[in-house]
Scaffold this active site. Sequence first.
Site, short mmCIF file in Angstrom:
data_model
loop_
_atom_site.label_atom_id
_atom_site.label_comp_id
_atom_site.label_asym_id
_atom_site.label_seq_id
_atom_site.Cartn_x
_atom_site.Cartn_y
_atom_site.Cartn_z
N SER A 144 0.85 -1.19 0.00
CA SER A 144 0.00 0.00 0.00
C SER A 144 0.88 1.24 0.00
O SER A 144 2.06 1.17 0.41
CB SER A 144 -0.86 0.00 1.27
OG SER A 144 -1.53 1.22 1.42
N TYR A 157 -1.71 -0.59 10.59
CA TYR A 157 -1.86 -0.97 9.17
C TYR A 157 -0.56 -0.67 8.43
O TYR A 157 -0.04 -1.52 7.70
CB TYR A 157 -3.04 -0.20 8.56
CG TYR A 157 -3.29 -0.51 7.10
CD1 TYR A 157 -3.71 -1.78 6.69
CD2 TYR A 157 -3.12 0.46 6.11
CE1 TYR A 157 -3.95 -2.06 5.34
CE2 TYR A 157 -3.36 0.20 4.77
CZ TYR A 157 -3.77 -1.07 4.39
OH TYR A 157 -4.01 -1.34 3.06
#
Length: 250
Positions: A144, A157
């Site tokens: 990501s 995350y």
Amino acid sequence: MPEESLQGRVVVITGASSGIGEATARAASAAGASVALLARRADRLRDITADLEGKGGGRVIAVAADVTDEHSLTRAAKQVSEELGRCDALVNNAGQMLLSRFEASKVDEWRRMIEINLVGALLATDAFLPALRDGGGDIVNISSVAGRKARPTSSVYSATKWAIGGWSEAVRQELIADRVRVTLVEPGAVRTELAEHISDDSIRETTRAMYDTTDALHPDDIAGAVVYAISQPPRVSINEILIRPTLQEY
Ligand code: NDP
């Protein structure tokens, strides 16, 4: 991209029951590959495989599996070997993004993200590596932008995605002799179900709004990048792809 660029290849995709994983399965199938779709929601996998059957060049199978469970992945690898005979590419895509401020102490959510996003990719790779090594293959890890840019609410995350980046690079070097290529894909905002699992109402709303203001990417945009990477000639290794919506600043 040539239409039949993945003809004869077998591509295994984790988290293929929705979003980027589903789009990648559809794109790989359209490019001529046989595809194994892995996820926990067997009903969703059945619907997608039924829709894909007969459309692409290769076979399409549904594999109900949980990436946090190594026994489930061992069974998955056996099923893929029995039904498709090999595995040429593994796309480690299964993930959750349970954004929260660190001080909220959502320990269960931290553990879930670490187990799915990080340990899940390690376990899936471990299960499919013997097949991938057999003649050279591809490992694609969906990280990501959050694996490069940390922001408030993304701490854990981001930690999982940062870890995937470090692990990918070391494994890429370890597997050179086996001609296994490793690609890290780092999407920015993509319109999928991902944000719907955020338990904090206000953070979930802010995230949804961000998808609107950035004119978020479509899952197909990422799927195209995955197919591009794995359809390169054997001498070419696409190591890293960072893709943001044009309007996304961070
Ligand atoms: P979705 O929520 O649509 O897809 C997540 C997928 O992961 C689902 O298919 C889900 O299937 C699967 N999954 C979750 N837990 C497990 C598990 N334990 N075992 C097997 N499969 C599991 O989100 P996206 O498509 O957006 O997410 C895909 C990847 O892309 C994730 O790694 C995410 O971090 C990454 N990403 C997404 C971005 C975005 O903006 N959407 C941006 C950057 C990266 P099931 O529940 O059926 O098991």
